[in-house]
Design an enzyme around this catalytic site. Structure first.
Site, PDB file in Angstrom:
ATOM      1  N   ASP A  71       0.894  -1.357  -0.231  1.00 41.45           N
ATOM      2  CA  ASP A  71       0.100   0.030  -0.004  1.00 41.45           C
ATOM      3  C   ASP A  71       0.970   1.238   0.119  1.00 41.45           C
ATOM      4  OD1 ASP A  71       0.636  -0.464   2.727  1.00 41.45           O
ATOM      5  OD2 ASP A  71      -1.490  -0.129   3.564  1.00 41.45           O
TER       6      ASP A  71
ATOM      7  N   GLY B 212      -1.408  -7.674  13.916  1.00 41.63           N
ATOM      8  CA  GLY B 212      -1.666  -7.534  12.442  1.00 41.63           C
ATOM      9  C   GLY B 212      -2.922  -7.385  12.072  1.00 41.63           C
ATOM     10  N   LEU B 213      -3.847  -7.283  13.105  1.00 43.35           N
ATOM     11  CA  LEU B 213      -5.207  -7.143  12.695  1.00 43.35           C
ATOM     12  C   LEU B 213      -5.864  -5.678  12.765  1.00 43.35           C
ATOM     13  CD1 LEU B 213      -6.227 -10.271  14.900  1.00 43.35           C
ATOM     14  CD2 LEU B 213      -5.710 -10.070  12.143  1.00 43.35           C
TER      15      LEU B 213
ATOM     16  N   SER C  60      -5.775  -2.897  14.792  1.00 38.97           N
ATOM     17  CA  SER C  60      -6.591  -2.664  16.160  1.00 38.97           C
ATOM     18  C   SER C  60      -6.473  -1.041  16.059  1.00 38.97           C
ATOM     19  CB  SER C  60      -5.860  -3.338  17.302  1.00 38.97           C
ATOM     20  OG  SER C  60      -4.574  -2.959  17.196  1.00 38.97           O
ATOM     21  N   SER C  61      -5.472  -0.484  15.551  1.00 37.04           N
ATOM     22  CA  SER C  61      -5.133   1.175  15.704  1.00 37.04           C
ATOM     23  C   SER C  61      -6.177   1.747  14.790  1.00 37.04           C
ATOM     24  CB  SER C  61      -3.709   1.514  15.559  1.00 37.04           C
ATOM     25  OG  SER C  61      -3.275   1.119  14.329  1.00 37.04           O
TER      26      SER C  61
ATOM     27  N   ASP D 101      -5.341  -0.157   6.068  1.00 38.25           N
ATOM     28  CA  ASP D 101      -6.002  -0.309   7.385  1.00 38.25           C
ATOM     29  C   ASP D 101      -7.423   0.443   7.657  1.00 38.25           C
ATOM     30  OD1 ASP D 101      -4.070  -2.272   7.545  1.00 38.25           O
ATOM     31  OD2 ASP D 101      -3.259  -1.613   9.451  1.00 38.25           O
TER      32      ASP D 101
HETATM   33  C1  GAF Z   1       0.264  -2.247   8.521  1.00 42.52           C
HETATM   34  C2  GAF Z   1       0.100  -0.907   7.999  1.00 42.52           C
HETATM   35  F1  GAF Z   1      -0.874  -0.091   8.754  1.00 42.52           F
HETATM   36  C3  GAF Z   1      -0.624  -1.147   6.487  1.00 42.52           C
HETATM   37  O1  GAF Z   1      -0.655   0.090   6.103  1.00 42.52           O
HETATM   38  C4  GAF Z   1       0.258  -1.992   5.483  1.00 42.52           C
HETATM   39  O2  GAF Z   1       1.571  -1.433   5.284  1.00 42.52           O
HETATM   40  C5  GAF Z   1       0.439  -3.365   6.328  1.00 42.52           C
HETATM   41  O3  GAF Z   1       0.812  -3.273   7.543  1.00 42.52           O
HETATM   42  C6  GAF Z   1       1.332  -4.214   5.501  1.00 42.52           C
HETATM   43  O4  GAF Z   1       0.525  -4.631   4.352  1.00 42.52           O
HETATM   44  O5  GAF Z   1      -0.769  -2.972   8.833  1.00 42.52           O
END
Ligand code: GAF
Length: 365
Positions: A35, A122-123, A125-126, A170
């Site tokens: 991203d 990695g889900l 949360s923020s 996210d």
């Molecule tokens: C984290 C980041 F917040 C996302 O923007 C993305 O880069 C991800 O890591 C990795 O794909 O969740």
């Protein structure tokens, strides 16, 4: 709480909440660290959510209680005097700081955060927190923010104020994704399309038990490496490279970092085609390739995560598995035949615990 008793919000703040808003956590089906390189991602929402109850105040004081990490008495600050503290309250401060830059859009408020999205796994949360909070503020103060503007405000809160140089996936997922669709997103143009998740597969989310923090270090290092690679290649972003052969002039480790991004972008496009066709076997194969690329080229996996992926892929009825999210710990997703998913998840997590003596939990089956 007994039925009819005072709500936790009233016990904390002495008033009833004026509004309540929610946002989900997410897993990313394909497209890790693409991203912020201007590329493609395909996340979907998970049934774990963050909720914010909120009541406006007449002064400029903000008081916020959380049931999360350092749950307890509300934390506070004054609007316009936001200052980073390296704790969860910074996500709240980041949101009011971003809104305040545009003018005095909100007054003070009391808020209570509850969440079952685990932190640092990695889900996202923020993003669930900032999007839920901004939704509550939008409702309480009648803010003229559409969903994309709200998403971008949530992103700036994290990027500018908290200091995690994250991409926009996210916040877009927390704002626009649901549990039945994958959100195929072009992170450069923000154009998106929703694909129904294939009915012939169940998505498993398995937690390694190892937490990360993107604001401190490794994530920002990977982003800088990608930017350095793009600069050496003379392109604006690695999205602009589609031929892995063009990466030959890069020195290590920039060559491997860039190869992950270029090949991962191609895998997202292939995954979108597989989703369109309902081809879960193809999607599973792409997940396996994506994990190898994250592990070997981008170096964002860990031994516990690799073990979860290997155990999952060895299960009959599992099409594929991969690390999801930013990495350096976190969670794994696996795509499994519906009738075999739960049993497979239980065996994978038990096998992981047996071998490592730690971690491992089924978060969503
Ligand atoms: C984290 C980041 F917040 C996302 O923007 C993305 O880069 C991800 O890591 C990795 O794909 O969740």
């Amino acid at each position: 709480m007994p039925a009819g008793g005072p709500s936790p919000f009233r016990e904390l703040f002495g008033v009833a909440p004026a509004t309540r808003a929610e946002a989900p956590g997410r897993v990313n089906l394909m497209g890790e660290h693409t991203d912020y390189n201007g590329g493609f991602v395909v996340p979907t929402a998970i049934p774990l959510r963050t909720a914010v109850e909120l009541a406006p105040r007449r002064d400029r004081q903000v008081r916020v209680a959380s049931d999360g990490a350092d749950a307890g008495a509300p934390r506070g600050y004054v609007l316009g005097a936001e200052a980073p503290t390296a704790s969860w309250i910074d996500y709240v401060q980041g949101c009011t700081h971003v809104l305040g830059v545009a003018g005095p859009a909100v007054s003070g408020f009391d808020a209570r955060i509850t969440s079952d999205v685990p932190i640092g796994r990695g889900l996202a949360s923020s993003a669930a927190l900032t999007v839920a909070l901004l939704r509550a503020l939008r409702a309480a103060f009648d803010l003229a923010l559409d969903d994309v503007a709200l998403t971008l405000a949530a992103h700036r809160a994290e990027y500018d104020f908290v200091g995690a140089r994250v991409g926009v996936m996210d916040q877009m997922a927390a704002s626009l994704a649901d549990e039945r669709h994958a959100l195929f997103l072009d992170a450069r143009s923000l154009a998106y399309e929703r694909f129904a998740l294939p009915p012939g597969a169940t998505l498993l989310v398995l937690d390694s038990g190892v937490a990360h923090a993107h604001a401190s270090g490794d994530y920002n290092t990977r982003r800088s490496e990608c930017e350095a690679a793009a600069a050496r290649l003379g392109v604006a972003q690695l999205r602009d490279v589609t031929d892995p052969g063009a990466l030959a002039p890069l020195p290590p480790p920039l060559d491997r970092r860039a190869r992950h991004v270029v090949t991962e972008n191609a895998r997202v496009l292939a995954a979108a085609a597989a989703l369109r066709a309902g081809d879960v076997a193809a999607l599973g194969r792409l997940m396996v390739a994506s994990h190898a690329s994250q592990r070997d080229d981008f170096a964002v996996s860990t031994p516990d995560v690799d073990l979860l992926v290997a155990l999952a892929c060895a299960e009959p009825g599992v099409h594929g598995a991969r690390l999801t999210g930013g990495g350096f710990g976190g969670a794994v997703i696996a795509l499994a035949e519906p009738g075999r998913a739960r049993a497979a998840a239980g065996r994978v997590v038990a096998g992981c615990r047996r071998r490592t003596g730690r971690g491992g939990a089924v978060l969503v089956a």
